[in-house]
Enzyme design. Structure first.
Site, short mmCIF file in Angstrom:
data_model
loop_
_atom_site.label_atom_id
_atom_site.label_comp_id
_atom_site.label_asym_id
_atom_site.label_seq_id
_atom_site.Cartn_x
_atom_site.Cartn_y
_atom_site.Cartn_z
CB CYS A 232 31.60 -53.39 -24.07
SG CYS A 232 31.47 -51.83 -23.55
CB SER A 233 27.32 -54.38 -26.08
OG SER A 233 27.12 -54.58 -24.84
CB CYS A 234 27.86 -48.47 -24.56
SG CYS A 234 29.31 -48.83 -23.27
CB CYS B 120 29.85 -49.76 -27.95
SG CYS B 120 30.60 -49.91 -26.74
CO LIG Z 1 30.38 -50.17 -24.58
#
Ligand SMILES: [Co+2]
Length: 168
Positions: free
Chosen positions: A74-76, A71
């Site tokens: 971000c951190s999906c 991602c």
């Molecule tokens: Co994300």
């Protein structure tokens, strides 16, 4: 009250769901077909539903294609099948370099792919979450679905590892 540490949840509890999905796909061709055609619905057959898993896409690794998930923003991450993302998945270097130099990143994880294997990088979003369906390792023909699930690691389902057959 039970307290589960983030580390336990990242590496053990969460990814076990994804591992069951992978193992079932390896032993059940009809399930695999459904999984690739409508990932969210097939995963829901096993009861893995919920936040951050509403729109799943399963990516099949083959001898000629290796998929890696990142991602960049971000951190999906697909919580229902993998739990919480590991620290490195959220790190700036992984997010930036996986897109620019996926083979280099994979080598750092210990995956050295032949030149004729195409590497596909998938950028997760709030709308789409990915799960890699790794290749079933050779020499596992006699293993049960449960035994196969034990072999499947979190990293293999992100695409930064391959599943290894158990040592004899
Ligand atoms: Co994300």
């Amino acid at each position: 009250m039970t307290i589960i540490t983030a580390t336990t949840y990242e590496t053990k509890v969460g990814p076990r769901n994804g591992a069951r999905v992978v193992a079932k796909a390896w032993v059940d061709p009809a399930f695999k077909q459904r999984l690739l055609a409508d990932s969210t619905a097939a995963i829901a057959e096993l009861g893995y539903i919920g936040r951050q898993g509403e729109d799943m896409v399963v990516l099949e690794n083959t001898p000629k294609v290796h998929n890696v998930v990142v991602c960049t923003l971000c951190s999906c991450y697909p919580w229902p099948v993998l739990g919480l993302p590991p620290v490195w998945y959220k790190s700036g270097p992984y997010r930036a370099r996986t897109v620019i130099d996926p083979r280099g990143v994979l080598r750092e994880f210990g995956v050295d792919l032949p030149d004729d294997v195409e590497v596909r990088v998938w950028d997760s979003t709030a709308e789409l979450r990915y799960l890699v369906l790794p290749e079933r390792p050779r020499g596992t023909g006699g293993m049960s679905e449960e035994q196969l699930a034990e072999l499947v690691t979190r990293d293999a389902m992100i695409g930064v590892a391959q599943v290894k057959a158990p040592a004899r």
